[in-house]
Design an enzyme around this catalytic site. Sequence first.
Site, short mmCIF file in Angstrom:
data_model
loop_
_atom_site.label_atom_id
_atom_site.label_comp_id
_atom_site.label_asym_id
_atom_site.label_seq_id
_atom_site.Cartn_x
_atom_site.Cartn_y
_atom_site.Cartn_z
N SER A 116 -3.22 2.80 -9.34
CA SER A 116 -4.08 3.94 -9.67
C SER A 116 -4.51 3.83 -11.13
O SER A 116 -3.76 3.30 -11.97
CB SER A 116 -3.30 5.25 -9.47
N LYS A 172 3.20 3.90 -11.60
CA LYS A 172 2.06 3.00 -11.41
C LYS A 172 1.88 2.08 -12.62
O LYS A 172 1.45 0.93 -12.47
CB LYS A 172 0.79 3.81 -11.15
N TYR A 219 4.79 9.92 -11.32
CA TYR A 219 3.81 9.11 -10.60
C TYR A 219 3.07 8.16 -11.53
O TYR A 219 2.97 6.95 -11.27
CB TYR A 219 2.82 10.00 -9.86
N ASN A 231 0.80 -1.22 0.00
CA ASN A 231 0.00 0.00 0.00
C ASN A 231 0.84 1.28 0.00
O ASN A 231 0.40 2.31 -0.50
CB ASN A 231 -0.91 0.00 1.23
#
Length: 245
Positions: A140, A167, A163, A86
């Site tokens: 995401s 992901k 980012y 997480n």
Amino acid sequence: MKYALITGANKSIGFETARQLLQQGYYVFLGSRDPQKGEQAVAQLHAEGLPNVEPVQLEVTDGASVSAAREAVGQKTAVLDVLINNAGLSGALPQPAATTEVAVFKEVYDTNVFGVVQVTQAFLDLLRQSAEPRIVNVTSGLGSLTLHTDPTWKYYPVKVAAYNSSKAALNMYTITLAYELRETAFKVNAVDPGYTATDFNHHSGPGTVPDAAARVVKAALLAQNGPTGQFFSDDNAPNTGISPW
């Protein structure tokens, strides 16, 4: 009793995921890079009448910390049933692809990709002892190549280079690991918890933390006939729960 480890679990979605797994009867190792914050989070859960949880100092980017966490968990149980990766980092914003410094990419990838790989590999031996091992990588929708090339997607203009690409890399790692473990009882999936109001986005998201955590928990509790190597996203594919990679 089944055992779960959650990284970055002292607050927000990770913390609520811990709470919901505890309510399902799991024993939870609550990973936190700050030992004091981890202890405070565990104290709160104990105060809620949820005793089967303990803090584990775990900085996913630090190999020594990961090894120490593996040793600590291994002293308590020979079996780990669920690993939830997480912990995540957005990095300094904005992140235009043409000008964002490589140092920003490295910092974000260190947590979102390399940290996941490092933790997963460290705990695979304990997971292999479980009859129904589950690995959940919190990702995401911003990491989906398919969605980013769809001009009708509501987040189409959101191009955050470090980012988003981290992901996407995490998604590919999920697919690859699931493929390697396809002949076993493992279920390895990526979950998009949705645009949720947390510290991560300055509480700008419309989603709630309990709903986001429930999506993660759902993947952690998959039955043996459930899917593996998938990307679950209620936001981006509400009818199926699975959206394109």
